[in-house]
Each structure stands twice: as structure tokens, then as C-alpha cells.
Design an enzyme around this catalytic site. Structure first.
Site, PDB file in Angstrom:
ATOM      1  N   GLU A 116       0.852  -1.185   0.000  1.00 23.62           N
ATOM      2  CA  GLU A 116       0.000   0.000   0.000  1.00 23.62           C
ATOM      3  C   GLU A 116       0.894   1.243   0.000  1.00 23.62           C
ATOM      4  O   GLU A 116       1.844   1.302   0.778  1.00 23.62           O
ATOM      5  CB  GLU A 116      -0.905   0.036   1.231  1.00 23.62           C
ATOM      6  CG  GLU A 116      -1.901   1.183   1.132  1.00 23.62           C
ATOM      7  CD  GLU A 116      -2.864   1.266   2.327  1.00 23.62           C
ATOM      8  OE1 GLU A 116      -2.746   0.487   3.279  1.00 23.62           O
ATOM      9  OE2 GLU A 116      -3.720   2.146   2.283  1.00 23.62           O
ATOM     10  N   GLY A 248       3.329   2.586  10.693  1.00 20.39           N
ATOM     11  CA  GLY A 248       3.082   1.792  11.894  1.00 20.39           C
ATOM     12  C   GLY A 248       2.885   0.315  11.582  1.00 20.39           C
ATOM     13  O   GLY A 248       3.558  -0.545  12.153  1.00 20.39           O
ATOM     14  N   ALA A 249       1.964   0.041  10.680  1.00 17.00           N
ATOM     15  CA  ALA A 249       1.664  -1.355  10.379  1.00 17.00           C
ATOM     16  C   ALA A 249       0.805  -1.428   9.124  1.00 17.00           C
ATOM     17  O   ALA A 249       0.350  -0.400   8.616  1.00 17.00           O
ATOM     18  CB  ALA A 249       0.917  -2.000  11.545  1.00 17.00           C
ATOM     19  N   GLU A 251      -2.282  -3.847   6.960  1.00 11.53           N
ATOM     20  CA  GLU A 251      -3.357  -4.832   7.126  1.00 11.53           C
ATOM     21  C   GLU A 251      -3.425  -5.892   6.032  1.00 11.53           C
ATOM     22  O   GLU A 251      -4.517  -6.422   5.767  1.00 11.53           O
ATOM     23  CB  GLU A 251      -4.693  -4.073   7.169  1.00 11.53           C
ATOM     24  CG  GLU A 251      -5.129  -3.423   5.833  1.00 11.53           C
ATOM     25  CD  GLU A 251      -4.793  -1.944   5.687  1.00 11.53           C
ATOM     26  OE1 GLU A 251      -3.868  -1.485   6.379  1.00 11.53           O
ATOM     27  OE2 GLU A 251      -5.443  -1.260   4.879  1.00 11.53           O
ATOM     28  N   ASN A 252      -2.319  -6.264   5.381  1.00 13.57           N
ATOM     29  CA  ASN A 252      -2.358  -7.289   4.336  1.00 13.57           C
ATOM     30  C   ASN A 252      -3.223  -8.476   4.757  1.00 13.57           C
ATOM     31  O   ASN A 252      -3.152  -8.931   5.885  1.00 13.57           O
ATOM     32  CB  ASN A 252      -0.940  -7.808   4.068  1.00 13.57           C
ATOM     33  CG  ASN A 252       0.076  -6.698   4.047  1.00 13.57           C
ATOM     34  OD1 ASN A 252       0.010  -5.825   3.201  1.00 13.57           O
ATOM     35  ND2 ASN A 252       0.979  -6.700   5.010  1.00 13.57           N
ATOM     36  N   HIS A 284      -6.489  -1.909  15.159  1.00  9.72           N
ATOM     37  CA  HIS A 284      -6.704  -1.180  13.907  1.00  9.72           C
ATOM     38  C   HIS A 284      -6.464  -2.096  12.703  1.00  9.72           C
ATOM     39  O   HIS A 284      -7.319  -2.203  11.815  1.00  9.72           O
ATOM     40  CB  HIS A 284      -5.766   0.035  13.871  1.00  9.72           C
ATOM     41  CG  HIS A 284      -5.871   0.857  12.626  1.00  9.72           C
ATOM     42  ND1 HIS A 284      -6.642   1.997  12.552  1.00  9.72           N
ATOM     43  CD2 HIS A 284      -5.307   0.719  11.410  1.00  9.72           C
ATOM     44  CE1 HIS A 284      -6.547   2.510  11.347  1.00  9.72           C
ATOM     45  NE2 HIS A 284      -5.735   1.748  10.625  1.00  9.72           N
ATOM     46  N   GLU A 285      -5.334  -2.744  12.682  1.00 13.41           N
ATOM     47  CA  GLU A 285      -5.012  -3.589  11.514  1.00 13.41           C
ATOM     48  C   GLU A 285      -5.981  -4.766  11.434  1.00 13.41           C
ATOM     49  O   GLU A 285      -6.423  -5.142  10.353  1.00 13.41           O
ATOM     50  CB  GLU A 285      -3.566  -4.086  11.564  1.00 13.41           C
ATOM     51  CG  GLU A 285      -2.506  -2.992  11.696  1.00 13.41           C
ATOM     52  CD  GLU A 285      -2.656  -1.848  10.712  1.00 13.41           C
ATOM     53  OE1 GLU A 285      -3.181  -2.069   9.598  1.00 13.41           O
ATOM     54  OE2 GLU A 285      -2.266  -0.710  11.061  1.00 13.41           O
ATOM     55  N   HIS A 288      -9.291  -3.722   9.978  1.00 10.91           N
ATOM     56  CA  HIS A 288      -9.248  -3.523   8.532  1.00 10.91           C
ATOM     57  C   HIS A 288      -9.706  -4.770   7.768  1.00 10.91           C
ATOM     58  O   HIS A 288     -10.076  -4.678   6.603  1.00 10.91           O
ATOM     59  CB  HIS A 288      -7.821  -3.191   8.076  1.00 10.91           C
ATOM     60  CG  HIS A 288      -7.495  -1.731   8.009  1.00 10.91           C
ATOM     61  ND1 HIS A 288      -8.335  -0.804   7.447  1.00 10.91           N
ATOM     62  CD2 HIS A 288      -6.388  -1.037   8.395  1.00 10.91           C
ATOM     63  CE1 HIS A 288      -7.764   0.401   7.507  1.00 10.91           C
ATOM     64  NE2 HIS A 288      -6.582   0.285   8.082  1.00 10.91           N
ATOM     65  N   GLU A 307      -9.796   4.216   6.192  1.00  9.69           N
ATOM     66  CA  GLU A 307      -8.962   4.669   7.313  1.00  9.69           C
ATOM     67  C   GLU A 307      -9.765   5.420   8.380  1.00  9.69           C
ATOM     68  O   GLU A 307      -9.610   5.176   9.561  1.00  9.69           O
ATOM     69  CB  GLU A 307      -7.790   5.516   6.813  1.00  9.69           C
ATOM     70  CG  GLU A 307      -6.784   4.727   5.962  1.00  9.69           C
ATOM     71  CD  GLU A 307      -6.217   3.481   6.633  1.00  9.69           C
ATOM     72  OE1 GLU A 307      -6.351   3.346   7.877  1.00  9.69           O
ATOM     73  OE2 GLU A 307      -5.642   2.632   5.925  1.00  9.69           O
TER      74      GLU A 307
HETATM   75  N1  ARG Z   1      -3.087   1.016   5.772  1.00  5.00           N
HETATM   76  C1  ARG Z   1      -2.068   1.155   6.767  1.00  5.00           C
HETATM   77  C2  ARG Z   1      -2.781   1.443   8.073  1.00  5.00           C
HETATM   78  O1  ARG Z   1      -3.558   2.335   8.182  1.00  5.00           O
HETATM   79  C3  ARG Z   1      -1.080   2.221   6.471  1.00  5.00           C
HETATM   80  C4  ARG Z   1      -0.241   1.985   5.261  1.00  5.00           C
HETATM   81  C5  ARG Z   1       0.327   3.228   4.762  1.00  5.00           C
HETATM   82  N2  ARG Z   1       1.350   3.007   3.803  1.00  5.00           N
HETATM   83  C6  ARG Z   1       1.864   3.968   3.041  1.00  5.00           C
HETATM   84  N3  ARG Z   1       2.787   3.643   2.235  1.00  5.00           N
HETATM   85  N4  ARG Z   1       1.477   5.180   3.047  1.00  5.00           N
HETATM   86  O2  ARG Z   1      -2.650   0.763   9.016  1.00  5.00           O
HETATM   87 ZN    ZN Z   2      -5.407   1.875   8.649  1.00  5.63          ZN
END
Ligand code: ARG
Ligand code: ZN
Length: 844
Positions: A116, A248-249, A251-252, A284-285, A288, A307
Site C-alpha cells: 500500500e 506503523g503497520a 493490514e495485508n 486497527h489492523e 481492517h 482509514e
Molecule cells: N493502511 C495502513 C494502516 O492504516 C497504512 C499503510 C500506509 N502506507 C503507506 N505507504 N502510506 O494501518
Molecule cells: Zn489503517
């Protein structure tokens, strides 16, 4: 090159299945893809473009026949049949030299991915856009002990493993991990009886730091079933901790990848704040999986769809696990600190932007935190029950789809019958609304008049009135509540609301629970604020009254060289000693308003903030408070010391927070004696860290700093604290040189985002230090941004926001900052990420 929401067109092909095979090798990983495409009968645009960046194309075939596509730096085009066909390609990539930490890269010898938003195109040629969803089967070949990808395991043997993800997903949710990892296992049975295998995977040596994260995961899974009725949908859920990570992390699907700082925890190495943050990010993850993965975004303009909602859900979770009022107050402090700064400066943008150059620059406080506030307002306007019903309809109607904000609002309109066209302005208008409040009392009737306006933001000079939920309660002169909380719906530019049948003029408690992300402007007196601080039944507004007193006291000190306000000091000293109050709440009331917040307040009132004067006022205030508490401080410090074995629960954490504030006041009186004793006795990082911070601040911590270093030099995460504290605790005139020295330290590592942020982030946060006259802080940050940009554009671009408030300051500082921004901007081969940020900051 700018991309616009209005230009959205669907991809002309459906992707039916994806098969990937990885032959892992640090410098030359081969990725073989086999992708089934079907032309869409109703497609407007049939051009066949596959994204691909930094890929070396080895071979490409269509239906088994070699083809020669046209390849550019962005991707490829190719003539394709008008009937379903199979695309195959083989590419070579070099994970070990990938310092951008996007796509497939290596961290400490392990392979991992971050896709992402647009990282998958650095792995293979693909329509890398979130509205293209497909099932994936992934075969990994490598010598590593552990080979992971999304979905369920579907086979393995010596040197290989295969994974199949049955849920169609966009490429940004793809993940692969390979390394000699160790797992912390557990299990979870879903409410319908499905048994799920859970693992947290870490490098050897970190296995004793997984238990807390695992507990948080299990709590999250249970909570999402109980509160939203949402169940996990695979046989296995894996989390992996990675040291080098931009965010931070992530959510794959079925394989969350975490910055190790957001998952690894132990009492000896993590503070209370770390524990709380880890619990929230794991949640959070995990959340998702439904809000983001099962229902994803049509395009990246819709980022807040997943988000904002997921942040809102994780804040609900934290409120349920811990103290709801403490969570709300902390969230508002954070919102004002980060989102308001963004919304009131050159980087202001809509919760749903309409254009961008680099999407990575839009993972912002506005999209995340203001996005969550918008969900909270919607829930407040429609009511809890209607919210639950609408969200259920959202999952029923859109499961498996890539959606828009319009889809989200439509389910609310359909299930409540409410017209949300005005509400949708929260998504399309940037900027923080101001609400001016005046009131009037006559013959038992109290009238509140609310007037809203939103200042212009870049590209949006004029704003319409929005619908704003304003939660209000009324207190009688004796402090009792005469009207419970009521939500006023402000829809006009100016509107009055009346309350009748009152015996006397009430004291209003407005914007309870911070019911909308706005700035309230109201003439009030310190006496009234002190009254609310003592009596309001809404704990947010109690805190808010104290916070306003704190701000006004400092503003008066800065502007009029006034002495610290005596009534406020008095109220504070009473409050500190009041054992009937929640320690966490007392700690929050004692926490001073941020110096950046004060700078913004002064700026909005037409003054040019002087960071040094703001710093001096904060110091004087704290010193005066410490002196006023001289007799009670040793007792208060002793009474708030948490005895016994460390536990990260909210109650103990609240006590330790209050205790740390007592220690910092006490250090002003004893020069660090108590802090040194606490440092020596500490058996957990919260107390060790707090003591070291007090000692460094008092410039009396060299021994302890060295001891800390000796004890923890082998632990990357703890060393990040050490790096950060040296800068955060520096006096203004020493902050830049402290940071500069640290960048020369053997353990400083530009390539590790956590270490970079520890030093440069702490410098930017040390307001008086960063803005210290002469501009050494600006220059140091710019030097480091320029150096990092060549390696890691994403982290560089994010850190540029340290300059976003530059127009607040005097012309000398502005010129110094402008010179640095222009120097960055003139750098050869500057990344698109950093270029966009710097030009928005300069021209916004
Ligand atoms: N979707 C992730 C989260 O909210 C954040 C990933 C953001 N990555 C990036 N390359 N901007 O937990
Ligand atoms: Zn997120």
C-alpha cells in the site's frame, strides 16, 4: 503530474486469478506471474496497461506465445486478444538494495513487503489499482525457515511453500515474508465455531515480547464479533514484526506486517504509552479485515473510507478496553496537535481529496483522524441504533466490492431516510470550522447563538455552512446540571437555540465530548472556566476548562509578562491533591498545553509567536506550580508510586502518568535526587524512561544516560528512546547541536525510519529548539531530509511537515525556513514525494 478524482475510469479487464511464483534471492529475486484476464463487455477504455516500476523484464507471454510489450519507467502496454487470455511474465528485482521500503525489500536479513498504496508495481507487472480485485495463489521458493503469504497454507515442502487466498483482493493487500523467524502461537474460535490459528512472527531474541500483542489480537477479534458482528474469515492469521518499516503497520490479508515498535512489548523495554499504542494498532489492523479488505476503496481518493472508519473503530475499542473519557481527551489533544496544524496551514486538504501527485503523501492526520471524527459526528447525528443498522447494511450491500464515500453515505441515507447532502461537505471542504458562541438570558429563557465560518484553504477560498452537531448541557449556579446533554444541529451560518423554564441564568457546557472537530470561540472568564473544571459532569469539558485556563494563563504570561494566574494555580493545586479524582484525569489536567498549540493560538489572535518566550512561560509556570506544591510534592510523589509487579493496565498506567508528572515537578525542587533514586530502583521502562527524562531535562543525567546506553545498546527499540530523549529534553539552544551530534553516532542509521524519526522527529517536536534563533535546527533537518530522500522518499516527505507552520513566525525565521525549503526543492533527482510536499508547503 497530478491525478484527479474526476478522471476516474474503471479498468477494461477483469482479473480472474493470479498465480505468483517467487524465487528468492537478495540481489536477484525472480517473480513469475500468471494472470487470467477477461475483457469487460461494457468497458469504455480497453487499453491494456500494466503498472511496473524498477522491474527487469525477462520474458512475457500471452496464451503461451512470447510477446514484446512496450515498456516505460511506469509500466507496459501490449496488444491483447478481445477474448479471455492468460498473461505470463517473469521479472527480476533486487530486494536487498530497496531502501525505499516499498515493494519487496529486506530488513535484517528477512524478506518482507509493503504494497500500500502503490508498491505492488515494484514486484511485478500488474493493474495496481484498488478496484482490481482477484484471488491469489502464491508459491515461494527460498532457503528461509519461514515462508509466508496471504490466505491459507495450501502446500509446502523442502525449500518452498504455497498459499492460497480465497478472498478477492486488490494488489495493495498482497504480502510476502521469508526469514528465519520464530512464532508466538495461539488460537481463537470464532462465534460460529471456526478454529483459527494465530501467530506473531519475530526474529530470534524477540519471542518474549509477543504475549501482549497476542492478547490484544484476541481481544480485538472478540470485540469485533461482539460490537459489529464481524467474524474472521480465514484459517490462519499471521502478524510479523519488521524493524525497518515506513509506517506503523499494514493490514495485508491474513498477514499483517508491523513496524516492530508497534507490536513488540515487554515491561522492561516498553512504556505504558507503548503498550496502549500497540493494543490500538493491533486492533486497527485487525479491524481492517472488514473495513478495508472485505470492503475496499475504489480509488485512493477514497482512502478515508477505510482509514477514517477503521480509526473510529479502534478508538471505540480502546474506549471499551480502557477509560473512554481518557481516550477521548487524548484523541482531542492529538487531533489539535497534528490535524488542526495541517488543516490551518499550507497542507490543508479535504478528508476526501480531489487531486494528488503522490498518494503516499495523503496518509495524513486529516484522512485518518479527521476522517474518524466525521464518522463520530455521523453517529451522533443519526443515533447509535441507526448507526448500527446502517453499518450492517454497508456490509450486506458492499461485501466484496471496491467502494466510494458516496456508497458509504448512501447506506446511511437509505437506512435512516436522512438527507446527507450537507453532511457530505465534511468530506469535500477542507479547513477547521470556527464556531462563535454568544448567549443571552431573559425571563427564564436561555438562548445560545452559534455562528459558523471556515477560513479559506489552498484551492478553496469559499466555504459553505456545514451541519455540525454541538452537544450542550447546562449547569445551575450551584454546579448541578439543570439540562442534560442535548445535541444541537447547527446547519445555518448563524442559528439560535433556546432553553426555557430555567430558574436562573445557567452556565453552558458546550461541545461536550468534543462533539465536532471545530474551534469554538467564546468570550468567557477564568471564574467560569474554574467553575466548569470543578463541576461539569462531562469529563471532556472539565478537562477542556482546565486546558483553556492553562492556555490563557500562558498567553497572558507571553503577551503581558504576567505572573502565572493565581486562581488557576490554586485550582490546579487543589485538583492535584484531590484523591477522589481518577489519576489519569489528573495527569491530563496537569499536562501543559503544547507549545505548538500556544503558538497557533497566538498567531490566530494576530500575534507573532516567539517560541523562546512560549518556552520560558512554560518553564516559569511549571516552576511556580512546583514551588506552590513544595510541601505536598514528596507525599504526592510517594502516594502515586505504583507498588508491586508491573502491569500495563489502564489504571496502573494512569497512576504512573500522574506519578511521572509529580516527579518532573519534584525535580525542579530537588535537582534530580528523587529521579536518580527512581532510575536506580526502576524495574520497568515506564519508570526508567520517566526518570531519565527528568534528569536530562535538569541537565543532571549524564551518569544515568550512560548507564541506559550500556544497558540497552543491543535493543533497537529502546535505543530509539535514548536517541529521542537526548533531543527532546535539550534546552532550546542546545537541541540542534544535540541532534547533530547524534546523527554522527555509530548507532545512527539513516536507513532505519524509526531511528531517523527518533532524532529528527524529536527535534521538530522540540519547538523552541527547532525554531531557535539562527536556524541551525532548520538547516540540520534539511541536510538530513536531502540525504534521506535519495534512499527513502516516503519517510523524507512525511518529515517535511515539520516546516508546515512556517508562516506563523517572524520574517527572519520565515526567510531562514524558506531558504531551506528552496534548497531541498533544488536538489537533483528529488523524489516526487518530497517535491510535492515542499512545493505545497512553499506555495500553499
Ligand atoms: N493502511 C495502513 C494502516 O492504516 C497504512 C499503510 C500506509 N502506507 C503507506 N505507504 N502510506 O494501518
Ligand atoms: Zn489503517
Amino acid at each position: 503530474q497530478t491525478i484527479y478524482l474526476k478522471d476516474y475510469t474503471p479498468f477494461g479487464y477483469q482479473v480472474d486469478e493470479v498465480h505468483l511464483t517467487f524465487h528468492l534471492s537478495p540481489k536477484a529475486t525472480r517473480v513469475v506471474s500468471r494472470i487470467e484476464f477477461t475483457p469487460k463487455p461494457d468497458a469504455v477504455d480497453r487499453s491494456f496497461f500494466l503498472h511496473g516500476e524498477q522491474l527487469q523484464l525477462i520474458a512475457a507471454k500471452i496464451d503461451g506465445q512470447p510477446v514484446s510489450p512496450d515498456v516505460t519507467a511506469q509500466g507496459l502496454t501490449c496488444d491483447v486478444p478481445s477474448t479471455p487470455f492468460v498473461w505470463e511474465s517473469e521479472v527480476e528485482i533486487s530486494p536487498v538494495t530497496n531502501t525505499a521500503l516499498e515493494g519487496l525489500y529486506m530488513s535484517n536479513g528477512m524478506y518482507c513487503t509493503q504494497c500500500e498504496a502503490e508498491g505492488f508495481r515494484k514486484i511485478t507487472f500488474y493493474p495496481d489499482r484498488p478496484d482490481v480485485m482477484s484471488t491469489f495463489t502464491v508459491r515461494i521458493e527460498g532457503d528461509e525457515k519461514v515462508l509466508l503469504s496471504n490466505g491459507n497454507p495450501s502446500g509446502s515442502g523442502e525449500g518452498w511453500a504455497e498459499w492460497h487466498d480465497p478472498w478477492p483482493k486488490p494488489a495493495y493487500l498482497f504480502a510476502l515474508v521469508a526469514g528465519d523467524l520464530i512464532n508466538h502461537p495461539d488460537r481463537f474460535t470464532t462465534k460460529s465455531g471456526k478454529d483459527v490459528e494465530l501467530n506473531i512472527w519475530v526474529r530470534p531474541g524477540d519471542e518474549d515480547k509477543c504475549a501482549f500483542g497476542m492478547e490484544a489480537l484476541i481481544k480485538s477479534m472478540k470485540w469485533d464479533e461482539d460490537v459489529y458482528g464481524l467474524e474472521y474469515d480465514l484459517d490462519i492469521f499471521n502478524i510479523v514484526a519488521v524493524d525497518d518499516f515506513n509506517m506503523g503497520a499494514m493490514e495485508n490479508k491474513g498477514l499483517n506486517i508491523f513496524n516492530s515498535s508497534c507490536v513488540l512489548a515487554s515491561p522492561e523495554t516498553s512504556t505504558d504509552a507503548n503498550f496502549e499504542r500497540i493494543e490500538a494498532i493491533i486492533a486497527h489492523e485487525y479491524f481492517h479485515n472488514w473495513t478495508g479488505n472485505r470492503i475496499t476503496c475504489r480509488d485512493w481518493f477514497q482512502l478515508c473510507l477505510k482509514e477514517g472508519l477503521t480509526v473510529y473503530r479502534d478508538s471505540q475499542f480502546t474506549s471499551d478496553m480502557r477509560s473512554a473519557s481518557v481516550k477521548r481527551i487524548s484523541d482531542v489533544i492529538d487531533l489539535r496537535g497534528r490535524q488542526f496544524a495541517e488543516d490551518n496551514g499550507p497542507l490543508a486538504h479535504q478528508v476526501r481529496p480531489e487531486s494528488f501527485q503522490e498518494i503516499n503523501n495523503f496518509y495524513t492526520a486529516t484522512i485518518y483522524e479527521k476522517g474518524a471524527e466525521v464518522i463520530g459526528m455521523l453517529k451522533r447525528l443519526v443515533g447509535d441504533e441507526a448507526y448500527t443498522k446502517a453499518v450492517a447494511l454497508y456490509f450486506e450491500r458492499h461485501d466484496g466490492q471496491a467502494c466510494t464515500i458516496e456508497d458509504w453515505l448512501q447506506v446511511f441515507e437509505d437506512s435512516t431516510g436522512r438527507d446527507l447532502s450537507q453532511f457530505s461537505k465534511w468530506y469535500s471542504q477542507a479547513g477547521t470550522p470556527r464556531i462563535k458562541v454568544t448567549d443571552d438570558y431573559l425571563d427564564g429563557t436561555y438562548t445560545l447563538t452559534l455562528e459558523q465560518s471556515t477560513p479559506a484553504t489552498p484551492g478553496q477560498p469559499d466555504k459553505d455552512p456545514r451541519v455540525i452537531p454541538v452537544a450542550v448541557g447546562l449547569l445551575g449556579q450551584n454546579g448541578d446540571e439543570v439540562r442534560g446533554t442535548e445535541v444541537l444541529e447547527l446547519t445555518e451560518a448563524k442559528q439560535s437555540f433556546s432553553f426555557d423554564g430555567l430558574a436562573s441564568k445557567p452556565v453552558p457546557s458546550i461541545l461536550r465530548e468534543f462533539s465536532a472537530p471545530v474551534i469554538m470561540e467564546r468570550e468567557s472568564t477564568n471564574a467560569e472556566r474554574a467553575f466548569l473544571l470543578a463541576h461539569d459532569s462531562d469529563s471532556f469539558n472539565r478537562w477542556e476548562a482546565g486546558n483553556t485556563l492553562a492556555k490563557e494563563a500562558r498567553v497572558a504570561m507571553v503577551l503581558d509578562a504576567a505572573a502565572p494566574d493565581a486562581d488557576y494555580l490554586d485550582a490546579l493545586t487543589k485538583l492535584v491533591r484531590d484523591d477522589s479524582l481518577d489519576p489519569a484525569f489528573r495527569a491530563l489536567v496537569l499536562s501543559p498545553p503544547s507549545q505548538s498549540d500556544l503558538a497557533q493560538t497566538l498567531f490566530e489572535r494576530g500575534h507573532t509567536p516567539d517560541p523562546q518566550a512560549i518556552y520560558d512561560a512554560a518553564e516559569t509556570f511549571a516552576q511556580t506550580l512546583a514551588e506552590a506544591l513544595t510541601d505536598s510534592l514528596p507525599r504526592l510523589y510517594a502516594d502515586t508510586t505504583v507498588q508491586g509487579a508491573y502491569s500495563p493496565d489502564a489504571e496502573s498506567a494512569g497512576k504512573r502518568d500522574l506519578n511521572a508528572r509529580m516527579l518532573s515537578l519534584l525535580t525542579r525542587l530537588d535537582g534530580g535526587e528523587a529521579a536518580a533514586r527512581q532510575y536506580d530502583a526502576a524495574d520497568n521502562m515506564t519508570q526508567q524512561n520517566a526518570a531519565l527524562a527528568c534528569l536530562l531535562k535538569a541537565e543532571n543525567g549524564e551518569t544515568q544516560s550512560q548507564a541506559f546506553y550500556d544497558q540497552w545498546q543491543g535493543d533497537r527499540l529502546v535505543m530509539d528512546k535514548w536517541f529521542g530523549l537526548q533531543v527532546a529534553c535539550s534546552a532550546p539552544k542546545k537541541a540542534a547541536s544535540a541532534a547533530a551530534n547524534l546523527t554522527e553516532h555509530a548507532l545512527f542509521d539513516l536507513k532505519n525510519p524509526n531511528r531517523f524519526r527518533a532524532v529528527m522527529g524529536a527535534l521538530a517536536m522540540n519547538q523552541a529548539g527547532f525554531h531557535y534563533e539562527g536556524g541551525a535546527g532548520y538547516q540540520l533537518l534539511a541536510d538530513n531530509l536531502i540525504a534521506l530522500d535519495a534512499l527513502n522518499p516516503q519517510t523524507t516527505a512525511r518529515m517535511c511537515s515539520a516546516f508546515q507552520t512556517w508562516k506563523r513566525y517572524d520574517s527572519t525565521r520565515q526567510e531562514l525556513i524558506r531558504a531551506q525549503l528552496e534548497r531541498i526543492s533544488a536538489t537533483n533527482n528529488l523524489s516526487r514525494d518530497t517535491n510535492e510536499m515542499v512545493s505545497r508547503i512553499l506555495n500553499g
